[in-house]
Design a protein around this motif. Structure first.
Motif, PDB file in Angstrom:
ATOM      1  N   GLU A   9      19.307   6.647   3.743  1.00  0.00           N
ATOM      2  CA  GLU A   9      19.385   5.459   4.599  1.00  0.00           C
ATOM      3  C   GLU A   9      19.015   5.726   6.051  1.00  0.00           C
ATOM      4  OE1 GLU A   9      23.040   7.628   5.474  1.00  0.00           O
ATOM      5  OE2 GLU A   9      21.925   7.223   3.640  1.00  0.00           O
ATOM      6  N   THR A  10      18.806   6.986   6.430  1.00  0.00           N
ATOM      7  CA  THR A  10      18.428   7.295   7.810  1.00  0.00           C
ATOM      8  C   THR A  10      16.921   7.155   8.044  1.00  0.00           C
ATOM      9  OG1 THR A  10      18.084   9.650   7.347  1.00  0.00           O
ATOM     10  CG2 THR A  10      20.323   8.966   7.945  1.00  0.00           C
ATOM     11  N   THR A  11      16.170   6.902   6.980  1.00  0.00           N
ATOM     12  CA  THR A  11      14.705   6.890   7.066  1.00  0.00           C
ATOM     13  C   THR A  11      14.151   5.495   7.303  1.00  0.00           C
ATOM     14  OG1 THR A  11      14.687   8.698   5.456  1.00  0.00           O
ATOM     15  CG2 THR A  11      12.585   7.622   5.910  1.00  0.00           C
ATOM     16  N   SER A  12      13.237   5.380   8.228  1.00  0.00           N
ATOM     17  CA  SER A  12      12.522   4.125   8.458  1.00  0.00           C
ATOM     18  C   SER A  12      11.410   3.993   7.427  1.00  0.00           C
ATOM     19  CB  SER A  12      11.932   4.105   9.871  1.00  0.00           C
ATOM     20  OG  SER A  12      10.949   3.094   9.980  1.00  0.00           O
ATOM     21  N   VAL A  13      11.435   2.897   6.687  1.00  0.00           N
ATOM     22  CA  VAL A  13      10.377   2.655   5.704  1.00  0.00           C
ATOM     23  C   VAL A  13       9.037   2.482   6.410  1.00  0.00           C
ATOM     24  CG1 VAL A  13       9.562   1.099   3.903  1.00  0.00           C
ATOM     25  CG2 VAL A  13      11.988   1.617   4.073  1.00  0.00           C
ATOM     26  N   VAL A  14       9.041   1.793   7.550  1.00  0.00           N
ATOM     27  CA  VAL A  14       7.799   1.565   8.292  1.00  0.00           C
ATOM     28  C   VAL A  14       7.195   2.891   8.733  1.00  0.00           C
ATOM     29  CG1 VAL A  14       6.767   0.492  10.333  1.00  0.00           C
ATOM     30  CG2 VAL A  14       8.591  -0.686   9.080  1.00  0.00           C
ATOM     31  N   ARG A  15       8.046   3.793   9.228  1.00  0.00           N
ATOM     32  CA  ARG A  15       7.555   5.093   9.676  1.00  0.00           C
ATOM     33  C   ARG A  15       6.990   5.899   8.510  1.00  0.00           C
ATOM     34  NH1 ARG A  15      12.255   8.270  11.565  1.00  0.00           N
ATOM     35  NH2 ARG A  15      12.212   6.855  13.323  1.00  0.00           N
ATOM     36  N   ALA A  16       7.701   5.909   7.388  1.00  0.00           N
ATOM     37  CA  ALA A  16       7.239   6.674   6.230  1.00  0.00           C
ATOM     38  C   ALA A  16       5.890   6.159   5.738  1.00  0.00           C
ATOM     39  CB  ALA A  16       8.278   6.599   5.111  1.00  0.00           C
ATOM     40  N   VAL A  17       5.774   4.834   5.627  1.00  0.00           N
ATOM     41  CA  VAL A  17       4.523   4.252   5.146  1.00  0.00           C
ATOM     42  C   VAL A  17       3.382   4.528   6.126  1.00  0.00           C
ATOM     43  CG1 VAL A  17       3.376   2.053   4.687  1.00  0.00           C
ATOM     44  CG2 VAL A  17       5.632   2.492   3.731  1.00  0.00           C
ATOM     45  N   LEU A  18       3.681   4.467   7.428  1.00  0.00           N
ATOM     46  CA  LEU A  18       2.653   4.763   8.430  1.00  0.00           C
ATOM     47  C   LEU A  18       2.148   6.197   8.282  1.00  0.00           C
ATOM     48  CD1 LEU A  18       0.964   4.368  10.985  1.00  0.00           C
ATOM     49  CD2 LEU A  18       3.027   4.860  12.328  1.00  0.00           C
ATOM     50  N   ARG A  19       3.049   7.165   8.109  1.00  0.00           N
ATOM     51  CA  ARG A  19       2.629   8.566   7.982  1.00  0.00           C
ATOM     52  C   ARG A  19       1.732   8.748   6.760  1.00  0.00           C
ATOM     53  NH1 ARG A  19       4.134   7.797  12.168  1.00  0.00           N
ATOM     54  NH2 ARG A  19       5.760   8.833  13.389  1.00  0.00           N
ATOM     55  N   TRP A  20       2.083   8.139   5.664  1.00  0.00           N
ATOM     56  CA  TRP A  20       1.256   8.235   4.464  1.00  0.00           C
ATOM     57  C   TRP A  20      -0.121   7.612   4.704  1.00  0.00           C
ATOM     58  CZ3 TRP A  20       5.821   6.087   1.142  1.00  0.00           C
ATOM     59  CH2 TRP A  20       6.680   7.143   0.813  1.00  0.00           C
ATOM     60  N   THR A  21      -0.132   6.444   5.360  1.00  0.00           N
ATOM     61  CA  THR A  21      -1.405   5.741   5.583  1.00  0.00           C
ATOM     62  C   THR A  21      -2.296   6.519   6.536  1.00  0.00           C
ATOM     63  OG1 THR A  21      -0.161   3.673   5.298  1.00  0.00           O
ATOM     64  CG2 THR A  21      -2.413   3.498   6.112  1.00  0.00           C
ATOM     65  N   GLU A  22      -1.704   7.190   7.531  1.00  0.00           N
ATOM     66  CA  GLU A  22      -2.493   8.044   8.421  1.00  0.00           C
ATOM     67  C   GLU A  22      -3.186   9.142   7.622  1.00  0.00           C
ATOM     68  OE1 GLU A  22      -0.162   7.840  12.711  1.00  0.00           O
ATOM     69  OE2 GLU A  22       0.597   9.166  11.150  1.00  0.00           O
ATOM     70  N   PHE A  23      -2.487   9.675   6.642  1.00  0.00           N
ATOM     71  CA  PHE A  23      -3.072  10.709   5.779  1.00  0.00           C
ATOM     72  C   PHE A  23      -4.270  10.144   5.019  1.00  0.00           C
ATOM     73  CE2 PHE A  23      -3.344  12.451   1.457  1.00  0.00           C
ATOM     74  CZ  PHE A  23      -3.550  13.792   1.716  1.00  0.00           C
TER      75      PHE A  23
END
Length: 441
Positions: A323-337
């Motif tokens: 629950e400490t993880t931002s979904v928006v941040r995680a998805v952004l990191r993947w999309t940058e890849f």
């Protein structure tokens, strides 16, 4: 379903110097090859087909059926190519397998090549993992010295050359036709199909391309038989497989279990989520698959079960976030890849992933604009199914599914930065190293 864990591919990983030929032979190594050489090639193909083995690289296509597509009346040489370019974020099964027991793969290569009447096989390894490249090369040299590869293998009259090729490090080369272009010395880009590799693959000749784990499963099938292999798993997803468990989990690692096990069971084996935290979302098959939530903890992790909840089993890379993880941040990191790894050949992927990153970056920073969420969904719809390969589809899957399950977090991106709602420090997997005395002096 069979026992919770079924170590077959991983059975010798804990042995001392398991990668050496002598130690592999102590565990019936190359007995599958000896048996296969007493059979007709077509019998080996039929055995693998009867076992129900499906490709472990993500698509889940029946392996024996893929082999049977090779036209034996074609006068051109047949080729076997092993896709060892493991680079899907979160995936960690092929590299540990090649590192711990490379002869499992080499034996599988020889049996598979024999089955399709191939005399030259290639193992395409990701170039960054130099230690793995060297270990596989060493195993191939040992196989040649012992008479398992080269001319007149074990006196059978069958010849096979094995080439270990190190790629230059491009995610797109995990796509089978881009891999073929790379092997031929060209820039790795997906090919338009048809023709399919089984008809015109490497050097325009009939080619079988399989994942490391798929090929490594073949020796055990030949030794144990189709009935033994199909006794594990589920009705349509047979056998055992390696699941990669990572993220906010107490004990991360590889777990070999029958297809059909659930994430709840795997988390129990791994000691659960880290202490004091709960599961928020997870990926069933790497970052290119639609994310799932705790309500899917009891979904069978096989091809049909995961497809039933509109996701994909993929590479079985189970990334678990609390629950400490931002979904928006995680998805952004993947999309940058995916933006970085796009080969640029087709417009939807090349341009679309760039625009996805721009909008997600705004949302992460709390500077979202009205209509941004709708723009994201519209972009995903225009990329999905319109690119040469699955990279475009994979880039959109986590975004559209994240909006479906956590739309409120994307709406919060209109006014509040993700790092305020979910501080980086809270979701850090490992504590920072303590400062040493005199640091900064």
């Amino acid at each position: 379903m069979a026992d919770t864990l079924t170590p077959v591919l991983t059975a010798n990983w804990g042995d001392e110097r398991a990668w050496k030929l002598a130690n592999y032979e102590r565990r019936d190594g190359y007995q599958g090859l000896r048996r296969a050489l007493t059979m007709e090639p077509a019998e080996v193909v039929a055995l693998v087909k009867d076992s129900g083995l499906r490709g472990r690289g993500g698509a889940g296509f029946p392996t024996g059926m893929k082999w049977s597509f090779i036209p034996q009346d074609n006068p051109k040489p047949k080729y076997l190519v092993v896709n060892a370019d493991e680079s899907e974020p979160g995936t960690c099964k092929d590299i540990p397998l090649m590192m711990a027991s490379p002869h499992t793969l080499v034996e599988g290569v020889i049996i598979s090549a024999y089955a399709i009447n191939c005399h030259t096989a290639f193992i395409y390894v990701r170039g960054e993992v130099l230690h793995v490249v060297r270990r596989v090369q060493q195993a191939v040299r040992e196989a040649y010295s012992a008479g398992y590869a080269g001319k007149n293998i074990l006196g059978s009259g069958y010849d096979l050359d094995i080439v270990v090729h190190a790629g230059a490090g491009a995610y797109i080369c995990g796509e089978e036709t881009a891999l073929l272009d790379s092997l031929e010395g060209r820039r790795g880009q997906p090919r338009l199909r048809p023709p399919f590799p089984a008809v015109a693959g490497l050097y325009a000749s009939p080619t079988v391309i399989n994942n490391v784990e798929s090929i490594s499963s073949v020796p055990a099938i030949v030794r144990g038989g189709a009935e033994w292999f199909s006794s594990m798993g589920t009705e349509k997803s047979k056998g055992m497989t390696i699941y990669s468990l990572s993220g906010h989990v107490r004990n991360t690692g590889q777990f070999e279990a029958p297809l059909g096990i659930t994430l709840r069971q795997l988390l129990e084996l791994a000691g659960g989520m880290r202490e004091g935290h709960r599961l928020k979302f997870w990926t069933p098959g790497g970052s290119s698959t639609p994310i799932l939530t705790p309500e899917h903890l009891d979904v069978p992790l096989d091809y049909e079960g995961v497809a039933g909840v509109r996701s994909m089993l993929g590479t079985k890379a189970l990334q678990c976030f609390d629950e400490t993880t931002s979904v928006v941040r995680a998805v952004l990191r993947w999309t940058e890849f995916y933006k970085h790894e796009s080969c640029g050949k087709c417009t939807p992927c090349r341009e679309g992933t760039w625009w996805l990153v721009q909008i997600l970056s705004r949302l992460e920073a709390g500077r979202g604009e009205p209509g941004d969420i709708e723009k994201l969904l519209d972009l995903c719809e225009n990329i999905l199914g319109r690119s040469f390969c699955a990279l475009g589809d994979g880039a959109t899957s986590p975004i559209s599914s994240a909006i479906q399950h956590f739309r409120d977090e994307f709406e919060a991106g209109m006014h509040t930065p993700a790092w305020e709602l979910f501080p980086y420090e809270a979701s850090r997997r490992f504590a920072p190293a303590p400062a040493t005395a005199g640091a900064g002096a």
